[in-house]
Design an enzyme around this catalytic site. Sequence first.
Site, PDB file in Angstrom:
ATOM      1  CD  GLU A 264      -3.050   0.371   0.641  1.00  0.00           C
ATOM      2  OE1 GLU A 264      -3.768   1.280  -0.101  1.00  0.00           O
ATOM      3  OE2 GLU A 264      -3.712  -0.559   0.873  1.00  0.00           O
TER       4      GLU A 264
ATOM      5  CG  ASP B  40       1.960   6.278 -13.019  1.00  0.00           C
ATOM      6  OD1 ASP B  40       0.761   6.561 -13.379  1.00  0.00           O
ATOM      7  OD2 ASP B  40       2.725   5.624 -13.609  1.00  0.00           O
TER       8      ASP B  40
END
Lengths: 481, 281
Positions: free
Chosen positions: B137, B155
Site C-alpha cells: 500500500e 502515478d
Amino acid sequence: MTLNQSAVPLADALDAQRINRLAHFDVPAHKGGRMNAELPEYFGKRCMELDVNSMKPLDNLGHPVGVIRDAQALAAEAFGADNAFFMVNGTTSAVQTMIWTATGRGDKIILPRNVHRSAINALVVNGAIPIYINPGRDKRLGIPLGMSVADVKKAISEHPDAKAILVNNPTYYGICSNLRAIVRLAHQAGMLVLADEAHGTHFYFHDELPVSAMSAGADMAAASIHKTGGSLTQSSILLTRKPVNPDYVRQVITLTQSTSASYLLLSSLDIARRNLYFKGRAIYQKTMEFADYAREEINALGGYYAFGTELIDGDAAFAFDRTKLSVHTRDIGLAGIEVYDHLRDDYGIQIEFGDIGNLLAILSAGDRMMDVERLISALAEIKRLHERSAAGLFDHEYIDPSIAMTPQDAFYAKKRRVPMKESVGLVAGEFVMSYPPGIPIVAPGERITPDVLEHILFAKDRGCFMTGTEDMNLDYLQVVG
Amino acid sequence: MELWYTDQHTDDVRFSMKASVQVASKKSAVQQIDILDTPAYGRVLVLDGGLMTTEKDEFIYHEMITHVPMAVNPNVKNVLVIGGGDGGTVRELTKYRSIESIDLVEVDKDVVLLAKKYLPFTSAKLKDKRVSVWFEEGLRYVRGKKAEYDLIIVDSSDPYGPAEGLFTREFYGTCFKALRDDGILINQHESPFYYVHQRSVRDAHKHIAVEFPVSTVYQCHIPSYPSGHWLFGFASKKYHPIEDLDATRWNKLGIRTRYYNTDLHRGAFALPNYVKDLLNK
Ligand SMILES: Cc1ncc(COP(=O)(O)O)c(C=O)c1O
C-alpha cells in the site's frame, strides 16, 4: 414451521407484506412513500415500502405471539440466552429495563461509577439507590478500568440487601471485569447480575474475545447489536436467563416502549442475528486482525500508545477486547478530542470519540485496508505537525464521586442555577458529561469538588461535546437547594 | 460479432473502442485486470473496467509525469514512484543516467506481473539495475520514510478505487516528510472537465497546497482519457516549475521524447480560466 438459524421469520414476513401489495388504510400515512415523493427519492423506494406498522401477520412487539416471538427465540438461541427482547430505543432502553426489572424505589443496586448515563437515568426515574464501586484506574492512561473482585465482595458484604450488580462488559475502552467471579459472588448473595454489553455484542461470536454475559452466567444483558453487530442504529437486544421472569420483563419494557416500533429496526435485528450466527466468527476475526495491525503500526509511530492486552492485570482489567482501537494521546501533548478534531476537520476521518487523554476508533469487517492505512498515516501526520509538550494536560478521566443524595432526590429537589465556576461544594441537581462516551463527570446528587470542576472546564476548553445540563452552554449548573 | 470495450467516463458519457482480442483477464486481490488488443489504440490495460494505459498514447502521460520535474531539477538521484505498475514512468526515468535509485511501490503485484508479460512497451525497463519494486500500500510505504527522496511521482489510478488513499491530505503530508529539502512531488491529478471529477481535482489541489510552499498544476492532452484534458500536480519545497527550468541543460542531455519539450514545458503551466477558477474555489 420449524425454526432454525438460517431463517429470518420477521424479515421474511415483512418482505412478504411488501410484495402482497395490500391496500393500506392504516398508519403510517406516507403509504409506502406515495404521500411525499421526496421520501422514496431520499431513502429508496424499498425502504419506504418496508416502513409499515404492526398488523396481524407482522405480530406486535408489545405482545409478541407470531413472527416477532419466533425471531426473538432465534436470537435467544444465537446468544445462548433463555429469552431475548428486541428493543427499539437503543441499548438505553435495554439498560433501563434491566434496572427497572431488578429494582424498585428504595432498592439498592451496586454498580461501577463509570456507567453510561442511561443507568443513572434509570435510577432518577425509579428511585433506586446506587451503591458505587470506584473502578480501578490505569495510572498511565488515566482511564477507568473494571471493578476489582475484592471491591465487589466488600460492597456485597456492606450492602447485603442490594438487589443487583451492574457490570460494564466491556467499558467503552474495551476493558472487562472478572465477570464469572462477580456472578459467583452475586449469586451467593442472592443478587442478580446485569451486564451492560453496549460494546460487547461481538463477545458472543468469537472464542478469543472476553467472556459474554450469558456464558458467564449473568442474569440479564443489554447487547447493542447496532453498535458492533451490524443492525440499524437504535436497534438493540435485551437478553435474559432464568430465574428472571420474561413476562415481567415484557411488562417493564412496555412501560416506556413505543407502541409503534419501527419494523426497519426490528427486521434489521433479525437479519443481523442470522449473519452473526453464521459469519460472526470470520467477521470478528477480521476485525481483530485490523485492530492488531493498527495497534502495531500506531505504536511504531512513537508518542501514541495504542493499548491492548498488556493492560490485563487479572483483576480490574481482567480481559481486553482486541477489536477496540483505543489510543492514548497525551504523550504527544494533545488531548484525545484535539486529535479527533484534526482527524475530522483536516483529514476527513471520523472516529468514535476523543476524550481528554484518549481516542477510540471502531473497526469492523466493513473496513477496507486502505482506510485503516489512512487512519494510521493521519495520526502520523498529526503528530508531525502538532506535537507539543504534554505539560499542563489534565491526566485523569475518572474522579471518585462524593455522594450527597440519591439521583432521584437530587433531580426532583428544589434547584437553583449557579455559575459553573462557583459550584464547588454544592450538590449537583443534573448531569454533566461529554458525549460520547456519555459517562457522567458528575451525576445528580453528587457534590462538586475542585477536581470535578477542573475536569469539566478542561474538557469544555479542549472542545469535548458537553451535555446533560439545562444550560446549553454549560456556563451554569443546576444545584440542589 | 464485433467486440467493443467501453470506458464509462461519467454516468452520461461513454468512450468506446473496438477490440480484436482479449489478451488477459485476471481478478487480483485488489481489482479486475484486463488487457485487450484494439485496432485504434493498440494494446490497452484496463483496471476495474477503467482505461489505464494504451500503447498508442501512453507516451504523452509518461513523458509529462517524468520530464517536467526532471528538467526543473536535473540533480535528482533518488526517486519514488507510487502506483505505475505498468512500468511506463520508470521507463522514462531510466533515461537519466544521473538517477541512482528508483523505488516503485505498487499495491497490486498482478499488475506488474501481467505488464511484464503483456506490456513490454512500458515494462521493459523494470529490470534496470537501479529499480526496486515493492508490493505494498503506497500510504504505508511512505509512512516510514523521512527525507529520503528528491522526487516522488504519484502515478495512480483514479480516486474511486484502490488508489483512494493516494488523494488524501495524509498521503501528501507523508510525501512531504519523505522528500528532501528541495524535493518535488508530481501527481496524476485527474481531469478538470466533467463535473463529477471536479471535486477530486479541487480537493487534491487543496490538500497539496496546505503541505507544500510551491503548488500548481500543469496540463496535457491525452486522447483516450476522459475529456482528453488531463492535469498533473507540481508541488515542491523549493523549486519553481518555470523559473527554475534549466532548458539548456535539459536539452543537452539529448533525451529523446515524442511529446515533451522545454517550450511545451512552459506552456503546460498556462492554465485555462475554468481550471484556474476550479483550483481557487
Ligand atoms: C456503556 C453504554 N451503555 C449504554 C449505552 C446506550 O446505548 P444507546 O446509545 O444504544 O441507547 C451506551 C451508548 O453509548 C454505552 O456506551
